[in-house]
Design a protein around this motif. Structure first.
Motif, PDB file in Angstrom:
ATOM      1  N   ALA A 188      14.231 -16.713  19.437  1.00  0.00           N
ATOM      2  CA  ALA A 188      15.466 -16.614  20.208  1.00  0.00           C
ATOM      3  C   ALA A 188      16.555 -17.476  19.607  1.00  0.00           C
ATOM      4  O   ALA A 188      17.714 -17.052  19.474  1.00  0.00           O
ATOM      5  CB  ALA A 188      15.213 -17.028  21.654  1.00  0.00           C
ATOM      6  N   ALA A 189      16.204 -18.711  19.223  1.00  0.00           N
ATOM      7  CA  ALA A 189      17.187 -19.622  18.642  1.00  0.00           C
ATOM      8  C   ALA A 189      17.715 -19.089  17.317  1.00  0.00           C
ATOM      9  O   ALA A 189      18.916 -19.161  17.035  1.00  0.00           O
ATOM     10  CB  ALA A 189      16.572 -21.002  18.456  1.00  0.00           C
ATOM     11  N   ALA A 190      16.817 -18.526  16.494  1.00  0.00           N
ATOM     12  CA  ALA A 190      17.240 -18.005  15.193  1.00  0.00           C
ATOM     13  C   ALA A 190      18.154 -16.797  15.349  1.00  0.00           C
ATOM     14  O   ALA A 190      19.167 -16.665  14.646  1.00  0.00           O
ATOM     15  CB  ALA A 190      16.012 -17.641  14.358  1.00  0.00           C
ATOM     16  N   ILE A 191      17.803 -15.893  16.263  1.00  0.00           N
ATOM     17  CA  ILE A 191      18.629 -14.705  16.495  1.00  0.00           C
ATOM     18  C   ILE A 191      19.994 -15.093  17.025  1.00  0.00           C
ATOM     19  O   ILE A 191      21.026 -14.574  16.589  1.00  0.00           O
ATOM     20  CB  ILE A 191      17.911 -13.750  17.476  1.00  0.00           C
ATOM     21  CG1 ILE A 191      16.662 -13.153  16.825  1.00  0.00           C
ATOM     22  CG2 ILE A 191      18.844 -12.641  17.935  1.00  0.00           C
ATOM     23  CD1 ILE A 191      15.827 -12.318  17.764  1.00  0.00           C
ATOM     24  N   LEU A 192      20.024 -16.023  17.978  1.00  0.00           N
ATOM     25  CA  LEU A 192      21.293 -16.463  18.553  1.00  0.00           C
ATOM     26  C   LEU A 192      22.177 -17.114  17.503  1.00  0.00           C
ATOM     27  O   LEU A 192      23.389 -16.874  17.453  1.00  0.00           O
ATOM     28  CB  LEU A 192      21.021 -17.439  19.697  1.00  0.00           C
ATOM     29  CG  LEU A 192      22.255 -17.957  20.446  1.00  0.00           C
ATOM     30  CD1 LEU A 192      22.970 -16.799  21.132  1.00  0.00           C
ATOM     31  CD2 LEU A 192      21.855 -19.002  21.469  1.00  0.00           C
ATOM     32  N   LYS A 193      21.581 -17.931  16.651  1.00  0.00           N
ATOM     33  CA  LYS A 193      22.354 -18.600  15.601  1.00  0.00           C
ATOM     34  C   LYS A 193      22.976 -17.588  14.646  1.00  0.00           C
ATOM     35  O   LYS A 193      24.165 -17.670  14.303  1.00  0.00           O
ATOM     36  CB  LYS A 193      21.448 -19.559  14.829  1.00  0.00           C
ATOM     37  CG  LYS A 193      22.168 -20.306  13.710  1.00  0.00           C
ATOM     38  CD  LYS A 193      21.224 -21.248  12.990  1.00  0.00           C
ATOM     39  CE  LYS A 193      21.954 -21.983  11.870  1.00  0.00           C
ATOM     40  NZ  LYS A 193      21.031 -22.915  11.156  1.00  0.00           N
ATOM     41  N   ALA A 194      22.184 -16.612  14.199  1.00  0.00           N
ATOM     42  CA  ALA A 194      22.691 -15.603  13.266  1.00  0.00           C
ATOM     43  C   ALA A 194      23.777 -14.746  13.909  1.00  0.00           C
ATOM     44  O   ALA A 194      24.807 -14.446  13.292  1.00  0.00           O
ATOM     45  CB  ALA A 194      21.542 -14.722  12.780  1.00  0.00           C
ATOM     46  N   ARG A 195      23.575 -14.353  15.168  1.00  0.00           N
ATOM     47  CA  ARG A 195      24.553 -13.511  15.864  1.00  0.00           C
ATOM     48  C   ARG A 195      25.878 -14.255  16.042  1.00  0.00           C
ATOM     49  O   ARG A 195      26.951 -13.714  15.790  1.00  0.00           O
ATOM     50  CB  ARG A 195      23.997 -13.086  17.214  1.00  0.00           C
ATOM     51  CG  ARG A 195      24.965 -12.239  18.030  1.00  0.00           C
ATOM     52  CD  ARG A 195      24.437 -12.056  19.433  1.00  0.00           C
ATOM     53  NE  ARG A 195      23.152 -11.381  19.427  1.00  0.00           N
ATOM     54  CZ  ARG A 195      22.274 -11.464  20.420  1.00  0.00           C
ATOM     55  NH1 ARG A 195      22.540 -12.231  21.469  1.00  0.00           N
ATOM     56  NH2 ARG A 195      21.149 -10.804  20.362  1.00  0.00           N
ATOM     57  N   ASN A 196      25.805 -15.491  16.484  1.00  0.00           N
ATOM     58  CA  ASN A 196      27.030 -16.259  16.702  1.00  0.00           C
ATOM     59  C   ASN A 196      27.765 -16.543  15.396  1.00  0.00           C
ATOM     60  O   ASN A 196      28.996 -16.599  15.369  1.00  0.00           O
ATOM     61  CB  ASN A 196      26.708 -17.574  17.416  1.00  0.00           C
ATOM     62  CG  ASN A 196      26.334 -17.362  18.866  1.00  0.00           C
ATOM     63  OD1 ASN A 196      26.631 -16.316  19.445  1.00  0.00           O
ATOM     64  ND2 ASN A 196      25.683 -18.332  19.467  1.00  0.00           N
ATOM     65  N   ALA A 197      27.005 -16.723  14.317  1.00  0.00           N
ATOM     66  CA  ALA A 197      27.640 -16.945  13.013  1.00  0.00           C
ATOM     67  C   ALA A 197      28.415 -15.705  12.574  1.00  0.00           C
ATOM     68  O   ALA A 197      29.534 -15.804  12.047  1.00  0.00           O
ATOM     69  CB  ALA A 197      26.579 -17.315  11.974  1.00  0.00           C
TER      70      ALA A 197
END
Length: 235
Positions: free
Chosen positions: A15-24
């Motif tokens: 979840a943290a990795a997906i959120l980081k990539a999406r927000n970037a």
């Protein structure tokens, strides 16, 4: 009797990795739109905002993610209740507190920790199926060497024994055992402050260090405890 540890490590890391990539990606597109406005390219900026920075898809993905987390959590709790009439779990109602600045990545992972739904699932499933849930103090459960009064050295998801450097626990595995043991600990109550918990563990370790070592020749046996230690990666 069963034991549950805090959350689902792989799921929350994902979840943290997906959120980081999406927000970037969204931040990059937002920057392009802002630059277009400064150059007077209002039509381009509007297209980016309309087609790439909307919230409909974002909210749909978030709903799908919450549904997946709920399904995985409830399946896991039901699997525990299948084998246990009493569930010992760490108290998941306490907020995160820290004096140190943890950094963006750590804060993002903590925000993705699904402890609220885990606590709700434990209560819902146990009430429906007639199991009992006993909450214990979670302080230092992932830093103490199971079966011993010693605090280990935590490095990521590895927990190193302070007396046998080659002996390594997987931190979540160690925490699950410590949570189960803490239910029978007369000195550490549910609301014992974490500073006092650490003091109790250290006092026990000092007392143990004054006792004679009765089993220091057994291979892969922690000199400060009575349980066989599983080397990391061999679980």
């Amino acid at each position: 009797m069963g034991t549950t540890s805090s959350g689902m490590p792989r799921l929350r890391s994902l979840a943290a990795a997906i959120l980081k990539a999406r927000n970037a990606r969204r931040a990059k597109l937002r920057s392009i739109a802002n630059q277009a406005v400064r150059r007077g390219e209002d039509a381009k900026a509007e297209r980016i905002r309309r087609n790439n920075l909307g919230t409909v898809k974002k909210h749909r993905q978030e709903t799908r993610w919450r549904t997946r987390v709920r399904d995985v959590t409830y399946r896991a709790v039901n699997a525990v209740v299948d084998k246990a009439h009493v569930i010992v779990a760490e108290d998941l109602t306490r907020p995160f507190t820290s004096r140190a600045r943890l950094g963006k990545n750590t804060n993002r992972r903590l925000a993705a920790w699904t402890k609220g739904i885990t606590a709700r699932a434990l209560q819902d499933v146990s009430d429906r199926r007639g199991s009992a849930v006993r909450l214990v103090n979670p302080a230092y459960t992932s830093q103490a060497i199971p079966g011993t009064p010693s605090l280990g050295r935590r490095a990521g998801d590895r927990l190193h024994c302070p007396h046998e450097g080659r002996v390594v626990w997987q931190a979540d595995h160690a925490a699950a055992i410590n949570i189960l043991d803490r239910d029978a600990d007369p000195d550490i109550g549910l609301h014992t402050p974490h500073t006092r918990v650490k003091q109790i563990i250290q006092e026990r370790d000092r007392h143990r260090s004054r006792l004679p070592d009765q089993d220091s020749n057994t291979p892969r046996h922690c000199r400060c405890g009575e349980r066989m230690i599983q080397t990391y990666g061999q679980q």
